[in-house]
Design an enzyme around this catalytic site. Structure first.
Site, short mmCIF file in Angstrom:
data_model
loop_
_atom_site.label_atom_id
_atom_site.label_comp_id
_atom_site.label_asym_id
_atom_site.label_seq_id
_atom_site.Cartn_x
_atom_site.Cartn_y
_atom_site.Cartn_z
N ARG A 23 0.85 -1.36 0.14
CA ARG A 23 -0.14 -0.05 -0.22
C ARG A 23 0.89 1.31 -0.11
O ARG A 23 0.61 2.16 0.81
CB ARG A 23 -0.89 0.17 1.17
CG ARG A 23 -2.17 -1.07 0.86
CD ARG A 23 -2.98 -0.81 2.27
NE ARG A 23 -2.44 -1.53 3.28
CZ ARG A 23 -2.98 -1.32 4.59
NH1 ARG A 23 -3.94 -0.49 4.80
NH2 ARG A 23 -1.98 -1.74 5.62
N LYS A 26 -1.01 4.43 -1.00
CA LYS A 26 -1.95 5.08 0.04
C LYS A 26 -1.02 5.68 0.90
O LYS A 26 -1.69 7.00 1.24
CB LYS A 26 -2.39 3.78 0.90
CG LYS A 26 -3.08 4.34 1.87
CD LYS A 26 -3.60 2.86 2.91
CE LYS A 26 -4.09 3.34 4.25
NZ LYS A 26 -5.64 3.87 4.08
N GLY A 444 -26.18 0.72 16.13
CA GLY A 444 -25.36 -0.31 16.55
C GLY A 444 -24.19 0.21 17.18
O GLY A 444 -23.91 -0.15 18.36
N ASP A 611 -28.03 -6.74 10.13
CA ASP A 611 -27.57 -5.79 9.08
C ASP A 611 -27.68 -6.26 7.89
O ASP A 611 -26.59 -7.17 7.53
CB ASP A 611 -26.41 -5.06 9.54
CG ASP A 611 -26.42 -4.15 10.82
OD1 ASP A 611 -27.33 -3.81 11.23
OD2 ASP A 611 -25.53 -4.11 11.53
N HIS A 706 -22.64 11.01 8.78
CA HIS A 706 -21.56 10.98 7.87
C HIS A 706 -20.73 12.57 8.13
O HIS A 706 -19.75 12.77 7.58
CB HIS A 706 -21.55 10.80 6.44
CG HIS A 706 -22.30 9.45 6.40
ND1 HIS A 706 -23.76 9.16 5.85
CD2 HIS A 706 -21.76 8.33 6.26
CE1 HIS A 706 -23.98 8.09 6.00
NE2 HIS A 706 -22.78 7.53 5.88
N CYS A 738 -26.93 5.66 10.28
CA CYS A 738 -26.14 4.46 10.31
C CYS A 738 -25.44 4.66 11.71
O CYS A 738 -25.92 5.14 12.60
CB CYS A 738 -25.08 4.67 8.94
SG CYS A 738 -24.18 3.21 8.88
N1 GLN Z 1 -24.60 -2.11 13.03
C1 GLN Z 1 -23.60 -1.59 12.36
C2 GLN Z 1 -23.02 -0.16 12.95
O1 GLN Z 1 -23.80 0.40 13.69
C3 GLN Z 1 -24.05 -1.15 11.04
C4 GLN Z 1 -23.04 -0.62 9.89
C5 GLN Z 1 -23.49 -0.34 8.41
O2 GLN Z 1 -24.69 -0.27 8.30
N2 GLN Z 1 -22.56 -0.30 7.58
O3 GLN Z 1 -21.85 0.17 12.85
ZN ZN Z 2 -25.55 1.59 7.92
#
Ligand code: GLN
Ligand code: ZN
Length: 786
Positions: A23, A26, A444, A611, A706, A738
């Site tokens: 890498r 990178k 999660g 998930d 994000h 997320c």
């Molecule tokens: N349960 C995972 C988290 O909370 C879901 C991650 C994802 O959706 N990529 O990180």
């Molecule tokens: Zn997610």
């Protein structure tokens, strides 16, 4: 003058991984971006990698070496820059596009130049590689704006190599682009684009280039008829003078495009016979003998060693007819593979022996070439070794577990059915869980702090023992639980501190998965992933998550959500065995996870999330193949979830909002609750719900995780009010987009505080019976019910 060496068969390659076996690229990129490395040092690193990779391919014995496959970020972006397709906001004033403008397009920032929103990034066909989407607009002009390709050709020639430049073709580049202007047909830009392509080819010809590889991967898609016409327009113009063109297709069959392709005046055609071996008879029949046919027989997308004798049996008759006009290559660019298997010193010997990474794939191509040119006897020992490896793999007891196969064979419809329909389950779950209206939860993970990562690393390296590891992780879990209780969330999570990666964690605990030390593959820019190798029948030697979940539940009276990675995502983010259908491999994972789901239930976990963030990206490139995929993918999810009582609530989570075209399949998963990403594009989701009455409960994300930005109560309330117009209150959940692992605690605490407050305000409004006028009757009914 570099002329193609005359051998009876040409061996070549479509592209080589650019990131470096260690890498190196990178590191150099990230150092350059952060100011630790100067521009000339970055360029030197690039030049070294190119030279190293070319020499490696030369030494392997290839006749033509790809040039132009290297990139400092992405080859689609390189093409955009070559063509002078630089969006206005980057303030480019014509002339050669400099490196920092290039990086600003990719990342929104660079060591020099003002920040500007980066170009959109999206998945390259059905791979895990991401490209930067070309931005197109009506009336756009193009001009040759980079000399990098020509410089690299000169660089390769100076090393004495027979360079075959690789270009992303005009049709594919346009297809992959996006126009903001509503209803603008990007194919209208083709006439403006072709003169620049012609100029590029003329310059390559002036550099004594003999062959140019024109990548047109969209040949494997379902193309509208105007785009077929576009191929005629483009290639009639481009093939006229200039070097000979090898039109390269990959990732699927081009059978439906054969009429179009045969009519193009190109000197050669490459087809992917790893992905679509069934197209060979049709291609062979249609493609004239007088032109070059390049067959991609070695799988460029997967890590398995080829059975060379089997390949030869297919190639020899073809060679007898086509002679020197038959070329051999990997099926597609090797970009999607790790560099060199020789670096892997910890894999079980038997597994190691059944693998081939980029370097080994080239050896396979060259061996096949020699066998055709000089006879099988000339490579007898290599062929024997390949056959022995194939046989060993077919018989291996590590790979084949009769009990697992028998269990898959015995799957009946009853395994994919919950006990009762959703309405009955929902009532029982409500009785058991007593959740308020608009229940709040998270997806999660909680912040993966430096302390957590250090603890995991120390444990993996053996610097701390199991007891100490467990003690520290339990402490993290206890803190996460306490924080959630303080915030007032309704359904809690343990926070996933023990998981570095959601696939790796499960893969490491299941039979059938293996992990490499250096098997990195570029995902985008400097980002790499190290997919597990799913090599054998999958089984679960012991529970995977139960002790963490049980501990977490013991700390609270509120429901604790068990957290699993689903079977389709496990499959999609791994290198998957090629000796049985993907559907069967997925069923094996589903059965193993089904046992985990039932064990969680038995341990007192009343809510379990499975998930499936990769569910959508498994969709095949051609629509006609969607139903088959969706059938088995849905079946696998239902197999995983189907073994629990009505009272146990199954959640799933997906991180995208492009829901519309697969919403029926998502409904067919029959999860009690689905949480999805929508904070950035609530509108897209709502469209799906306008046209389709989704039957179960849903939590459209109201917090864009994000971004470090903390959404206000009012913003989240507004998103929820919008969602209420399409989703009945009784089925609406409140949650982020997320997992929160990439955020820090201050951000998370503030944002979740606001989220819980937004839900409270909504509840208060709806129990007072004065909900938003746009929300119809149901909330008033519930007001009475309390
Ligand atoms: N349960 C995972 C988290 O909370 C879901 C991650 C994802 O959706 N990529 O990180
Ligand atoms: Zn997610």
């Amino acid at each position: 003058m570099f002329k193609t060496r005359v051998t009876s068969v040409i061996a070549h390659n479509l592209g080589f991984p650019r990131i470096g076996a260690q890498r190196e690229l990178k590191r150099a990129l990230e150092d350059y971006w952060s100011g630790r490395l100067d521009r000339s040092a970055l360029l030197r690193c690039g030049a070294n990698l190119r030279a190293q990779h070319w020499q490696l391919q030369q030494q392997a014995g290839l006749d033509l070496i790809p040039v132009g496959d290297f990139s400092y970020y992405d080859h689609v972006l390189d093409t955009s820059v070559l063509l002078g397709a630089v969006p206005e906001r980057f303030g480019w004033d014509g002339g050669a596009v400099d490196l920092d403008t290039y990086f600003r397009m990719a990342r929104g920032c660079a060591p020099s130049g003002a920040d500007a929103p980066a170009c959109e990034m999206t998945k390259w066909f059905d791979t895990n590689y991401h490209y930067l989407v070309p931005e197109l607009r009506p009336g756009q002009r193009f001009a040759l704006s980079s000399s990098r390709l020509f410089d690299e050709v000169a660089e390769a020639q100076a090393l004495g190599l027979n360079a075959k430049p690789v270009l992303l073709g005009p049709l594919s580049w346009l297809w992959l682009g996006k126009a903001r202007a509503e209803g603008f047909d990007r194919l209208r830009l083709l006439p403006a684009l072709l003169p620049v392509y012609a100029q590029v080819l003329a310059r390559l010809k002036a550099q004594s280039v003999d062959w140019v590889q024109m990548d047109e991967p969209i040949l494997a898609l379902d193309l509208p008829s105007e785009w077929r016409t576009g191929f005629h327009t483009a290639y009639n113009r481009l093939a006229a003078d200039g070097p000979r063109l090898l039109l390269a297709s990959y990732f699927g069959a081009i059978t439906s495009m054969l009429d179009t392709v045969v009519a193009l005046p190109v000197a050669g055609l490459h087809v992917d016979l790893a992905r679509a071996p069934e197209q060979l008879p049709a291609v062979h029949a249609a493609w004239p003998q007088a032109r070059v046919l390049s067959v991609g027989v070695i799988d460029g997308r997967n890590v398995w060693r080829a059975d060379l004798e089997q390949q030869l049996a297919r190639l020899e008759p073809l060679h007898a007819e086509r002679g020197g006009r038959l070329w051999l290559a990997p099926s597609c660019s090797l970009l999607h593979l790790p560099v060199d298997l020789a670096q892997e010193t910890a894999l079980p010997r038997e597994l190691w022996n059944s693998l081939a990474f980029a370097v080994q794939k080239l050896d396979e191509v060259v061996t096949l070439r020699r066998a055709l040119a000089e006879g099988r006897a000339s490579v007898r020992t290599v062929l024997e070794a390949s056959t022995a490896a194939a046989r060993a793999r077919a018989l291996s007891r590590r790979v084949h577990n009769p009990a697992v196969k028998a269990r898959v064979a015995a799957i009946g419809p009853e395994l994919t059915q919950r006990g009762s329909p959703y309405a009955v389950r929902a009532a029982r779950q409500q009785a058991a869980l007593a959740l308020p209206l608009f229940p709040t939860t998270t997806i999660g993970s909680f912040p993966q702090t430096a302390a957590i990562r250090q603890t995991r690393a120390a444990w993996k390296a053996g610097r701390i023992g199991d007891d100490e590891y467990e003690r520290r992780m339990r402490e993290e879990i206890a803190q996460a639980v306490q924080r959630q209780e303080e915030l007032g969330l309704d359904v809690l999570v343990h926070g996933e501190p023990e998981r570095g990666d959601m696939v790796e964690y499960f893969g490491e605990r299941l039979e059938g998965f293996a992990f490499t030390q250096h098997g990195w593959v570029q995902s985008y820019g400097s980002r790499c992933v190290k997919p597990p190798i799913l090599y054998g029948d999958v089984s679960r030697p012991a529970p995977l998550t139960v002790s963490w979940a049980r501990y977490a539940q013991s700390l609270t009276a509120r429901p604790m959500k068990g957290m699993l990675t689903g079977p389709v995502t496990m499959l999609q983010w791994s290198f998957v065995r090629d000796d049985q259908p993907r559907a069967d491999t997925c069923r094996q994972i589903a059965l193993a996870l089904r046992d985990e789901v039932r064990d969680l239930e038995a341990a007192g976990i009343r809510v379990i999330q499975i998930d499936e963030p990769a569910f959508r990206e498994g969709l095949p490139l051609r629509r006609s193949e969607w139903p088959d995929y969706l059938d088995w993918a849905v079946e696998c999810f239902r197999l995983t979830a189907g073994g629990v009582r009505d009272e146990t609530q199954i959640h799933t989570h997906m991180c995208y909002s492009e829901f519309n075209d697969i919403i029926a399949a998502i409904a067919a998963l029959d999860a009690d609750v689905i949480t999805i990403e929508t904070a950035r594009s609530q509108m897209e989701l709502l469209e799906a719900f306008r046209d389709y009455a989704y039957p179960n409960a849903i939590g459209p994300g109201v917090y864009d995780i994000h971004s470090p930005r903390i959404p206000t109560v009012a913003e989240m309330r507004a998103l929820l009010e919008a969602a209420r117009r399409h989703i009945p209150d009784a089925r609406l959940w409140v949650n982020p987009d997320c997992g929160l692992k990439t955020r820090n605690w201050p951000e998370v605490t503030a944002a979740l505080h606001n989220m819980v407050e937004a839900a409270r305000q909504l509840r208060a409004a709806s129990t007072r019976g004065c909900a938003d006028a746009a929300d119809p009757v149901p909330s008033r009914h519930r007001a009475g019910a309390g």
